[in-house]
Structures are given as C-alpha cells and as structure tokens.
Design a protein around this motif. Sequence first.
Motif, PDB file in Angstrom:
ATOM      1  N   UNK A 136       0.811  -1.221   0.000  1.00 39.70           N
ATOM      2  CA  UNK A 136       0.000   0.000   0.000  1.00 39.70           C
ATOM      3  C   UNK A 136       0.842   1.269   0.000  1.00 39.70           C
ATOM      4  N   UNK A 137       2.136   1.152   0.271  1.00 35.96           N
ATOM      5  CA  UNK A 137       3.000   2.336   0.287  1.00 35.96           C
ATOM      6  C   UNK A 137       3.309   2.747  -1.155  1.00 35.96           C
ATOM      7  N   UNK A 138       3.125   4.026  -1.471  1.00 33.68           N
ATOM      8  CA  UNK A 138       3.323   4.474  -2.853  1.00 33.68           C
ATOM      9  C   UNK A 138       4.795   4.495  -3.259  1.00 33.68           C
ATOM     10  N   UNK A 139       5.025   4.263  -4.527  1.00 35.07           N
ATOM     11  CA  UNK A 139       6.360   4.370  -5.118  1.00 35.07           C
ATOM     12  C   UNK A 139       6.227   5.149  -6.429  1.00 35.07           C
ATOM     13  N   UNK A 140       7.306   5.738  -6.846  1.00 32.23           N
ATOM     14  CA  UNK A 140       7.310   6.470  -8.120  1.00 32.23           C
ATOM     15  C   UNK A 140       7.521   5.478  -9.258  1.00 32.23           C
ATOM     16  N   UNK A 141       7.144   5.841 -10.449  1.00 32.35           N
ATOM     17  CA  UNK A 141       7.371   4.954 -11.607  1.00 32.35           C
ATOM     18  C   UNK A 141       8.841   4.573 -11.721  1.00 32.35           C
TER      19      UNK A 141
ATOM     20  N   UNK B 291       4.811   8.448   2.457  1.00 36.93           N
ATOM     21  CA  UNK B 291       5.281   8.345   1.082  1.00 36.93           C
ATOM     22  C   UNK B 291       4.446   9.133   0.093  1.00 36.93           C
ATOM     23  N   UNK B 292       3.415   9.824   0.576  1.00 40.66           N
ATOM     24  CA  UNK B 292       2.565  10.644  -0.278  1.00 40.66           C
ATOM     25  C   UNK B 292       2.821  12.113   0.037  1.00 40.66           C
ATOM     26  N   UNK B 293       3.027  12.911  -0.998  1.00 41.15           N
ATOM     27  CA  UNK B 293       3.293  14.341  -0.832  1.00 41.15           C
ATOM     28  C   UNK B 293       2.079  15.017  -0.218  1.00 41.15           C
ATOM     29  N   UNK B 294       2.296  15.792   0.841  1.00 43.55           N
ATOM     30  CA  UNK B 294       1.208  16.490   1.512  1.00 43.55           C
ATOM     31  C   UNK B 294       0.712  17.688   0.710  1.00 43.55           C
TER      32      UNK B 294
ATOM     33  N   UNK C 220       6.065  10.422  -3.083  1.00 40.45           N
ATOM     34  CA  UNK C 220       7.317  11.145  -2.806  1.00 40.45           C
ATOM     35  C   UNK C 220       8.483  10.397  -3.432  1.00 40.45           C
ATOM     36  N   UNK C 221       8.442   9.107  -3.361  1.00 40.91           N
ATOM     37  CA  UNK C 221       9.513   8.284  -3.916  1.00 40.91           C
ATOM     38  C   UNK C 221      10.169   7.451  -2.829  1.00 40.91           C
TER      39      UNK C 221
ATOM     40  N   UNK D 112      13.279   9.760   5.924  1.00 36.95           N
ATOM     41  CA  UNK D 112      11.936   9.263   6.234  1.00 36.95           C
ATOM     42  C   UNK D 112      10.970  10.316   6.759  1.00 36.95           C
ATOM     43  N   UNK D 113      11.476  11.491   7.154  1.00 33.54           N
ATOM     44  CA  UNK D 113      10.597  12.545   7.659  1.00 33.54           C
ATOM     45  C   UNK D 113      10.043  13.418   6.537  1.00 33.54           C
ATOM     46  N   UNK D 114      10.424  13.132   5.297  1.00 28.13           N
ATOM     47  CA  UNK D 114       9.971  13.937   4.165  1.00 28.13           C
ATOM     48  C   UNK D 114       8.446  13.887   4.053  1.00 28.13           C
ATOM     49  N   UNK D 115       7.856  15.045   3.828  1.00 28.45           N
ATOM     50  CA  UNK D 115       6.406  15.137   3.646  1.00 28.45           C
ATOM     51  C   UNK D 115       6.053  15.722   2.282  1.00 28.45           C
ATOM     52  N   UNK D 116       7.080  16.163   1.547  1.00 22.23           N
ATOM     53  CA  UNK D 116       6.864  16.748   0.231  1.00 22.23           C
ATOM     54  C   UNK D 116       7.728  16.047  -0.799  1.00 22.23           C
ATOM     55  N   UNK D 117       7.209  15.928  -2.026  1.00 25.28           N
ATOM     56  CA  UNK D 117       8.018  15.391  -3.116  1.00 25.28           C
ATOM     57  C   UNK D 117       9.084  16.427  -3.476  1.00 25.28           C
TER      58      UNK D 117
END
Length: 169
Positions: A41-46, A136-139, A145-146, A154-159
């Motif tokens: 369920x965790x998003x990943x980039x292409x 993993x999703x941009x807020x 996010x990737x 891991x604290x990233x909230x933005x792409x």
Amino acid sequence: MTTTARHKTSNDTTIVAPGRTRAPAAAAARGGGAESVDPAELPVRPGEDAWTSEEVHELHAELISELDRLQNEIDTAEAAITGLMRDSNDGAGDDQVDAGTKNISRESELALANNARDSLAQTEHALARLEGVGFGTCESCGQAIGKARMQAFPRATLCVQCKAKQERR
C-alpha cells in the motif's frame, strides 16, 4: 524553559514533552505499527521497486531509534540549560565578557533544544504516517514522494518538486 515530565506506565517509562504524548519506544518496537503496515500500500514512483516488509521494518526501527536519540538530546540540552540558568544567578562580580559568554552559551543550548524538538515532532509525524495513512505521499500535491527519498529522509512530507517550490518562496 520547558521541562520534560516522565509518566510511568505498566511496562515502560513514557517521555512526554509538554503538549505531546508518545508511546514508549520499546512498546512501539514490540507490537508497534510496523506489523500493521502493508508494504504493497506504500506508494512508489514509476520505475521504483515496491516496498518490502523488511524495508518497512527497517524504516520503522530507524524512526523509533531516532525518537529515542532526539528525546535524549532534548533531555541533555534541558539539563544544560537548567545548569546555565542556575549559574547565571551566581554572576555577581562578573565582567561584561563573562556575562556575554554565559548568555551566548544559554542561547546556544536553547537553540539546540528547539531544533531537537522540531526534529522530534517531524519524526513523530513520520512514524504516525507510516503506521497510519499518508507515508510516502506528498502532503502538497498527493503524488508519491519516492521510495529512495523516503529511505534517505523518512521525515519527508513533500516530493522533490513541491519541496523545491516551497524553498523558492
């Protein structure tokens, strides 16, 4: 100055900064949210591989470890601030240089404690997102996010694109 309260639970000591509550790291590591996270369920980039359970557990353990490290850093800084505040009253007869040095030391410790508190809040938010929804999703834009960025920070909230826009403002 902010103080840290310690509340005793049945198994562990929970460290609670004013206005915050947090599960004990040992309890979170034992039966915490890593097991409840479905890596699929965790998003990943292409072009990126999907998350594995091992990667999720490793990331979860890293966040828990970071929580403990930051809380220890805050406790140490607050103890130093307390000592500096106590010593500032003993400054009778100090010259201006001594008084200035004490003020700089006190301000430096306050800045370190505030930075650690900000990092602690970001880490708690990342852990809550990992264990709940949104990791993993941009807020800002809602895109992934990737995986590589999340593993590195891991604290990233933005792409990367939204972070670049934010920094240009």
